[in-house]
Design a protein around this motif. Structure first.
Motif, PDB file in Angstrom:
ATOM      1  N   LEU A  97       0.831  -1.210   0.000  1.00  0.00           N
ATOM      2  CA  LEU A  97       0.000   0.000   0.000  1.00  0.00           C
ATOM      3  C   LEU A  97       0.864   1.258   0.000  1.00  0.00           C
ATOM      4  N   ILE A  98       1.960   1.251   0.765  1.00  0.00           N
ATOM      5  CA  ILE A  98       2.874   2.404   0.762  1.00  0.00           C
ATOM      6  C   ILE A  98       3.401   2.633  -0.648  1.00  0.00           C
ATOM      7  N   ARG A  99       3.873   1.559  -1.269  1.00  0.00           N
ATOM      8  CA  ARG A  99       4.385   1.689  -2.632  1.00  0.00           C
ATOM      9  C   ARG A  99       3.281   2.100  -3.597  1.00  0.00           C
ATOM     10  N   GLY A 100       2.079   1.586  -3.357  1.00  0.00           N
ATOM     11  CA  GLY A 100       0.959   1.942  -4.219  1.00  0.00           C
ATOM     12  C   GLY A 100       0.637   3.425  -4.168  1.00  0.00           C
ATOM     13  N   PHE A 101       0.644   3.997  -2.958  1.00  0.00           N
ATOM     14  CA  PHE A 101       0.395   5.437  -2.827  1.00  0.00           C
ATOM     15  C   PHE A 101       1.506   6.249  -3.492  1.00  0.00           C
ATOM     16  N   LYS A 102       2.753   5.762  -3.405  1.00  0.00           N
ATOM     17  CA  LYS A 102       3.841   6.461  -4.082  1.00  0.00           C
ATOM     18  C   LYS A 102       3.651   6.422  -5.596  1.00  0.00           C
ATOM     19  N   VAL A 103       3.165   5.277  -6.102  1.00  0.00           N
ATOM     20  CA  VAL A 103       2.863   5.181  -7.539  1.00  0.00           C
ATOM     21  C   VAL A 103       1.776   6.178  -7.903  1.00  0.00           C
TER      22      VAL A 103
ATOM     23  N   PHE B  38       7.147   7.233  -7.031  1.00  0.00           N
ATOM     24  CA  PHE B  38       7.755   5.906  -6.911  1.00  0.00           C
ATOM     25  C   PHE B  38       8.860   5.760  -7.958  1.00  0.00           C
ATOM     26  N   GLU B  39      10.022   5.290  -7.539  1.00  0.00           N
ATOM     27  CA  GLU B  39      11.194   5.318  -8.399  1.00  0.00           C
ATOM     28  C   GLU B  39      11.420   4.063  -9.220  1.00  0.00           C
ATOM     29  N   PHE B  40      10.666   2.976  -8.949  1.00  0.00           N
ATOM     30  CA  PHE B  40      10.946   1.710  -9.622  1.00  0.00           C
ATOM     31  C   PHE B  40       9.972   1.462 -10.769  1.00  0.00           C
ATOM     32  N   PRO B  41      10.437   0.872 -11.892  1.00  0.00           N
ATOM     33  CA  PRO B  41       9.561   0.628 -13.051  1.00  0.00           C
ATOM     34  C   PRO B  41       8.573  -0.505 -12.791  1.00  0.00           C
ATOM     35  N   SER B  42       7.551  -0.556 -13.597  1.00  0.00           N
ATOM     36  CA  SER B  42       6.482  -1.544 -13.395  1.00  0.00           C
ATOM     37  C   SER B  42       6.965  -2.970 -13.632  1.00  0.00           C
TER      38      SER B  42
ATOM     39  N   LEU C  29       3.287  -5.667  -8.715  1.00  0.00           N
ATOM     40  CA  LEU C  29       2.171  -5.600  -7.777  1.00  0.00           C
ATOM     41  C   LEU C  29       2.030  -4.193  -7.205  1.00  0.00           C
ATOM     42  N   SER C  30       3.127  -3.535  -6.920  1.00  0.00           N
ATOM     43  CA  SER C  30       3.070  -2.164  -6.398  1.00  0.00           C
ATOM     44  C   SER C  30       2.390  -1.237  -7.396  1.00  0.00           C
ATOM     45  N   HIS C  31       2.718  -1.397  -8.681  1.00  0.00           N
ATOM     46  CA  HIS C  31       2.089  -0.555  -9.705  1.00  0.00           C
ATOM     47  C   HIS C  31       0.623  -0.914  -9.889  1.00  0.00           C
ATOM     48  N   ALA C  32       0.296  -2.190  -9.749  1.00  0.00           N
ATOM     49  CA  ALA C  32      -1.115  -2.591  -9.866  1.00  0.00           C
ATOM     50  C   ALA C  32      -1.939  -1.999  -8.728  1.00  0.00           C
ATOM     51  N   VAL C  33      -1.380  -1.989  -7.522  1.00  0.00           N
ATOM     52  CA  VAL C  33      -2.072  -1.383  -6.386  1.00  0.00           C
ATOM     53  C   VAL C  33      -2.189   0.128  -6.591  1.00  0.00           C
ATOM     54  N   GLY C  34      -1.118   0.748  -7.085  1.00  0.00           N
ATOM     55  CA  GLY C  34      -1.131   2.189  -7.310  1.00  0.00           C
ATOM     56  C   GLY C  34      -2.158   2.622  -8.334  1.00  0.00           C
ATOM     57  N   ASP C  35      -2.441   1.731  -9.280  1.00  0.00           N
ATOM     58  CA  ASP C  35      -3.412   2.076 -10.323  1.00  0.00           C
ATOM     59  C   ASP C  35      -4.830   2.219  -9.782  1.00  0.00           C
ATOM     60  N   VAL C  36      -5.111   1.592  -8.628  1.00  0.00           N
ATOM     61  CA  VAL C  36      -6.475   1.655  -8.082  1.00  0.00           C
ATOM     62  C   VAL C  36      -6.567   2.576  -6.868  1.00  0.00           C
ATOM     63  N   LEU C  37      -5.437   3.111  -6.416  1.00  0.00           N
ATOM     64  CA  LEU C  37      -5.460   4.013  -5.267  1.00  0.00           C
ATOM     65  C   LEU C  37      -5.556   5.461  -5.726  1.00  0.00           C
TER      66      LEU C  37
ATOM     67  N   ASP D 250      -0.264  12.509   1.770  1.00  0.00           N
ATOM     68  CA  ASP D 250       0.104  11.962   3.070  1.00  0.00           C
ATOM     69  C   ASP D 250      -0.182  10.462   3.183  1.00  0.00           C
ATOM     70  N   GLY D 251      -0.624   9.849   2.106  1.00  0.00           N
ATOM     71  CA  GLY D 251      -0.962   8.422   2.144  1.00  0.00           C
ATOM     72  C   GLY D 251       0.180   7.535   2.620  1.00  0.00           C
ATOM     73  N   PRO D 252       1.389   7.671   2.038  1.00  0.00           N
ATOM     74  CA  PRO D 252       2.502   6.828   2.493  1.00  0.00           C
ATOM     75  C   PRO D 252       2.815   7.009   3.984  1.00  0.00           C
ATOM     76  N   THR D 253       2.673   8.233   4.482  1.00  0.00           N
ATOM     77  CA  THR D 253       2.966   8.490   5.896  1.00  0.00           C
ATOM     78  C   THR D 253       2.010   7.735   6.806  1.00  0.00           C
ATOM     79  N   TRP D 254       0.700   7.825   6.517  1.00  0.00           N
ATOM     80  CA  TRP D 254      -0.280   7.167   7.395  1.00  0.00           C
ATOM     81  C   TRP D 254      -0.178   5.645   7.309  1.00  0.00           C
ATOM     82  N   VAL D 255       0.037   5.101   6.120  1.00  0.00           N
ATOM     83  CA  VAL D 255       0.170   3.645   5.998  1.00  0.00           C
ATOM     84  C   VAL D 255       1.468   3.172   6.658  1.00  0.00           C
TER      85      VAL D 255
END
Length: 492
Positions: free
Chosen positions: A168-174, A179-183, A188-196, A201-206
């Motif tokens: 979820l943290i990576r998803g919010f960064k996406v 977020f610095e890493f390619p898909s 999975l991080s990019h897939a989560v980011g696509d729906v968030l 402040d999302g990464p901070t709270w998660v």
């Protein structure tokens, strides 16, 4: 730093300090209990072999992989715990800065790739282990029967929660475009980011939730030093390192029984004095420190229970429950022992009244319980449990953390037989025959070679200085038992 980051940082700091203090206190408790055990100097020999064996069994999961699918799943969960510890550290930087990361390697592509896939496989692994546990507990004689189930559910939940929060943290960064890493490296991080949604402040709270879960786990195990399902991830390395036979690929306690020990030395029966030398084990503190480490390391996985022939034939013995009973007794009795309490070999109290004055009443009550005794005596281990063991070693061979069940059972039996003269009625005749006649059947010694009569040829004896290629050891059964004598004559 915004308001969200200030609040999250204060909360993360407070819960971390609390968790660390409680964890240190628990470590001190565990080590103080283990130190109450008797010396075992032989455990410090062959450090190179011990290190190699420990690394092979832990990193290679040689014992766990005997159950291949479960072993593989557990390996990924273990590795995810070790490697993703870095992501917990990274969460502290993400609490302070939602665009932050781990210094030095946090923006390194291999780091992102490895942690992504270890996280994915760790999720799959813990999911499979949850499925296995739920399936197993529905069976009639589950290997998990008697385990502390809330602790297992708690640990499984923590692992799932930490892994999910990481994605979820990576998803919010996406979603935020930070977020610095390619898909292709972090799918999975990019897939989560696509729906968030985008949330600065999302990464901070998660990250705060992730730290609360992680430190909540540390607080819980800090308050429960007997929580083997959690502490084994630290103690297993130590317990395997100090196993009895590090050169053996199988269970450490298989093979010959340990000699009877007193004060860390083999007992000399020619010189032994029951008032000065320890015969077997009568009190939990008379186990070696390795025995107390064994009890502390038990994961409650029940693999020993599932393989025990006594358990599987509805006998009262479960190797797992025996170890857990000894563990709980040791920790409940610990305040009394640490205050200087304990009985000497004649049964007299070693501590003064002043030493015991401040000991908790529950610990004092625990100190009065006999190690071996029935329900009417409030004993720790029931005699029927103790004598149900066949010493086959299946429990030792299966244990993934090298607990030496058979050695501990035999040590307790030795005291019962040699000092208490307490054993099952069925064994009484056999023991008297062994004492008086030298064989379980009570046959006269001068009839030991009667099986050779009428063979039509002379049976050679292996005397001193004689040279033989093969030796046929007949033994008592082959010499005295009528059915076995037929086999002995046929072999001769």
């Amino acid at each position: 730093m915004g308001i969200a980051q200030i609040v999250a940082t204060v909360l993360a700091g407070a819960v971390t300090i609390t968790a660390v203090v409680l964890a240190v206190r628990a470590v001190l408790t565990i080590t103080s209990v283990i130190r109450q055990g008797q010396p075992a100097p032989e455990r410090f020999t062959g450090k190179g072999t011990r290190t190699t064996t420990m690394l092979r069994e832990t990193l290679g999961h040689t014992r766990m992989l005997k159950w291949s699918a479960i072993g593989a799943a557990h390996w990924f969960v273990m590795v995810s715990f070790l490697i993703l510890f870095l992501l917990v550290v990274e969460a502290y930087f993400e609490v302070v800065d939602p665009e932050g990361g781990l210094p030095v390697i946090g923006h390194w592509l291999p780091y992102g790739l490895v942690t992504e896939w270890i996280g994915i496989l760790g999720l799959a692994g813990i999911g499979y282990l949850v499925f296995v546990r739920q399936k197993s507990i529905r069976s009639k004689r589950s290997r998990f029967l008697g385990s502390t189930m809330w602790q297992a559910y708690f640990v499984e939940g923590v692992i799932l929660g930490v892994l999910v929060c990481g994605f979820l943290i990576r998803g919010f960064k996406v979603a935020n475009g930070t977020f610095e890493f390619p898909s292709w490296a972090t799918p999975l991080s990019h897939a989560v980011g696509d729906v968030l949604p985008q949330a600065a402040d999302g990464p901070t709270w998660v990250a705060l939730v992730k730290l609360l879960i992680s430190m909540g786990w540390l607080i819980t195990i800090g308050l429960n030093p007997t929580m083997g399902v959690a502490w084994h991830r630290f103690l297993a390395f130590v317990n395997i390192f100090f196993k009895r036979s590090p050169e053996k690929p199988a269970g450490s306690g298989l093979g010959a029984l340990r000699p009877m020990m007193s004060a860390g030395k083999p007992l000399d029966f020619e010189e032994a004095d029951p008032e000065k030398d320890q015969f077997g084990v009568a009190q939990v503190e008379q186990f070696t420190w390795k025995g107390l480490l064994d009890f502390s390391t038990c994961t409650e996985c029940g693999r020993c229970q599932s393989q025990c022939p006594a358990w599987n034939t509805a006998k009262p013995l479960s190797p797992k429950l025996l170890v857990l009973s000894l563990r709980d007794h040791a920790y409940a009795k610990a305040p009394y022992l640490l205050a200087g309490g304990g009985k000497d070999l004649t049964g007299e109290e070693k501590a003064t009244a002043d030493q015991l004055a401040k000991v908790d009443v529950l610990a004092m009550a625990e100190s009065e319980r006999p190690l071996i005794g029935g329900a009417d005596e409030n004993g720790i281990i029931d005699p029927d449990v103790l004598w149900s063991c066949t010493t086959c070693g299946a429990c030792v061979e299966q244990c993934p953390v090298d607990i030496e069940h058979v050695d501990h059972i035999v040590d307790m039996r030795r005291y019962q037989v040699l000092i208490e003269s307490s054993f099952p009625a069925e064994a009484g005749v056999m023991l008297r025959n062994l004492e008086n006649k030298g064989n379980p059947w009570g046959a006269p010694q001068n009839t030991r070679e009667d099986w050779t009569k009428g063979l039509g040829f002379e049976v050679p004896r292996a005397g001193s200085g004689a040279d033989f290629e093969y030796l046929f050891w007949v033994g008592c059964a082959g010499a005295f038992e009528d059915r076995a004598k037929k086999t002995t004559r046929a072999v001769a």
